[in-house]
Scaffold this active site. Structure first.
Site, PDB file in Angstrom:
ATOM      1  N   ARG A  56       9.559   9.511  -5.172  1.00  0.00           N
ATOM      2  CA  ARG A  56       9.361   8.884  -6.441  1.00  0.00           C
ATOM      3  C   ARG A  56      11.319   9.261  -7.162  1.00  0.00           C
ATOM      4  O   ARG A  56      11.624  10.433  -6.870  1.00  0.00           O
ATOM      5  CB  ARG A  56       8.710   9.321  -7.751  1.00  0.00           C
ATOM      6  CG  ARG A  56       9.129   9.311  -8.996  1.00  0.00           C
ATOM      7  CD  ARG A  56       8.772   7.182  -9.141  1.00  0.00           C
ATOM      8  NE  ARG A  56       8.623   7.307 -10.032  1.00  0.00           N
ATOM      9  CZ  ARG A  56       9.748   6.620 -11.245  1.00  0.00           C
ATOM     10  NH1 ARG A  56      11.453   6.885 -10.865  1.00  0.00           N
ATOM     11  NH2 ARG A  56       9.280   6.128 -12.473  1.00  0.00           N
ATOM     12  N   GLU A  90       5.650  -2.414 -12.744  1.00  0.00           N
ATOM     13  CA  GLU A  90       5.323  -2.642 -12.089  1.00  0.00           C
ATOM     14  C   GLU A  90       4.835  -3.849 -11.668  1.00  0.00           C
ATOM     15  O   GLU A  90       5.162  -5.010 -12.574  1.00  0.00           O
ATOM     16  CB  GLU A  90       3.566  -1.753 -12.691  1.00  0.00           C
ATOM     17  CG  GLU A  90       4.556  -0.288 -13.361  1.00  0.00           C
ATOM     18  CD  GLU A  90       4.395   1.069 -12.308  1.00  0.00           C
ATOM     19  OE1 GLU A  90       3.765   0.482 -11.321  1.00  0.00           O
ATOM     20  OE2 GLU A  90       4.976   1.044 -12.423  1.00  0.00           O
ATOM     21  N   ARG A 141       4.072  13.775  -6.164  1.00  0.00           N
ATOM     22  CA  ARG A 141       4.841  12.416  -5.518  1.00  0.00           C
ATOM     23  C   ARG A 141       6.945  13.667  -5.223  1.00  0.00           C
ATOM     24  O   ARG A 141       7.257  14.104  -6.129  1.00  0.00           O
ATOM     25  CB  ARG A 141       5.523  11.282  -6.379  1.00  0.00           C
ATOM     26  CG  ARG A 141       4.461  10.221  -5.911  1.00  0.00           C
ATOM     27  CD  ARG A 141       4.597   8.941  -6.984  1.00  0.00           C
ATOM     28  NE  ARG A 141       4.889   9.621  -8.032  1.00  0.00           N
ATOM     29  CZ  ARG A 141       5.335   8.437  -8.851  1.00  0.00           C
ATOM     30  NH1 ARG A 141       5.153   7.752  -8.363  1.00  0.00           N
ATOM     31  NH2 ARG A 141       5.408   8.982 -10.507  1.00  0.00           N
TER      32      ARG A 141
END
Length: 186
Positions: free
Chosen positions: A79, A87, A130
């Site tokens: 990330r 998104e 992440r």
């Protein structure tokens, strides 16, 4: 004398009860942390991530997230620190956002099958497990900055990972001033 011994026994018993419940709580918390660690980025060893190693990008999830492979072929999710791309589709509690598909396509074209070097900041993981990183191409281009500067993401800094906050802020101002990407008013 007997009453003093009873008081000490009572105190000792109480302390034992408290310490037993604290140990139990600590074991539960440790189990939760271990469960999270198992989920976290395929258990990648973050101490081995250095800016001298290159990682090949095997998949691009969206405008700010991609998958790399380490030297053993183990995949882990990155990330990008300091940016937030819209998104492209509905994920769990997040809804598809305007310009999300364009940002995702841009990241796909920019990153897929490319080699990058990674730099970690203070916290190596986010709440979803992440790996948080700044990513660079071989020519030294900071990918986090490039994506913002082209207008495909906005600045999103979360302390303590703020090493390049000013640099990313300047990139966003550039995109806004030049009406690039999501800042385009047409």
């Amino acid at each position: 004398m007997k009453s003093i011994n009873q008081k000490w026994n009572m105190l000792f018993s109480s302390l034992m009860l408290i310490s037993t419940s604290l140990i139990s709580c600590n074991q539960k918390k440790e189990a939760q942390v271990n469960q999270f660690a198992a989920f976290a980025s395929s258990n990648v060893d973050h101490t081995k991530i250095t800016t001298t190693k290159s990682y090949k990008i095997s998949k691009v999830s969206d405008g700010d997230t991609f998958w790399c492979k380490d030297e053993n072929g183990k995949r882990f999710k990155i990330r990008l620190i300091g940016i937030d791309a819209p998104e492209p589709r509905n994920y769990f509690h997040k809804k598809e956002q305007p310009f999300g598909k364009e940002a995702s396509k841009y990241a796909q074209k920019l990153l897929l099958n490319k080699s990058v070097k990674l730099e970690l900041d203070v916290n190596p993981l986010d709440q979803y497990g992440r790996t948080l990183a700044y990513a660079y191409f071989a020519d030294g281009t900071l990918i986090n900055e490039k994506i913002i500067k082209e207008g495909y993401a906005v600045l999103m800094t979360i302390p303590p990972n703020v090493k390049y906050q000013q640099r990313l802020s300047d990139a966003q101002q550039y995109a806004r001033d030049h009406q690039l990407g999501l800042w385009n008013k047409e």
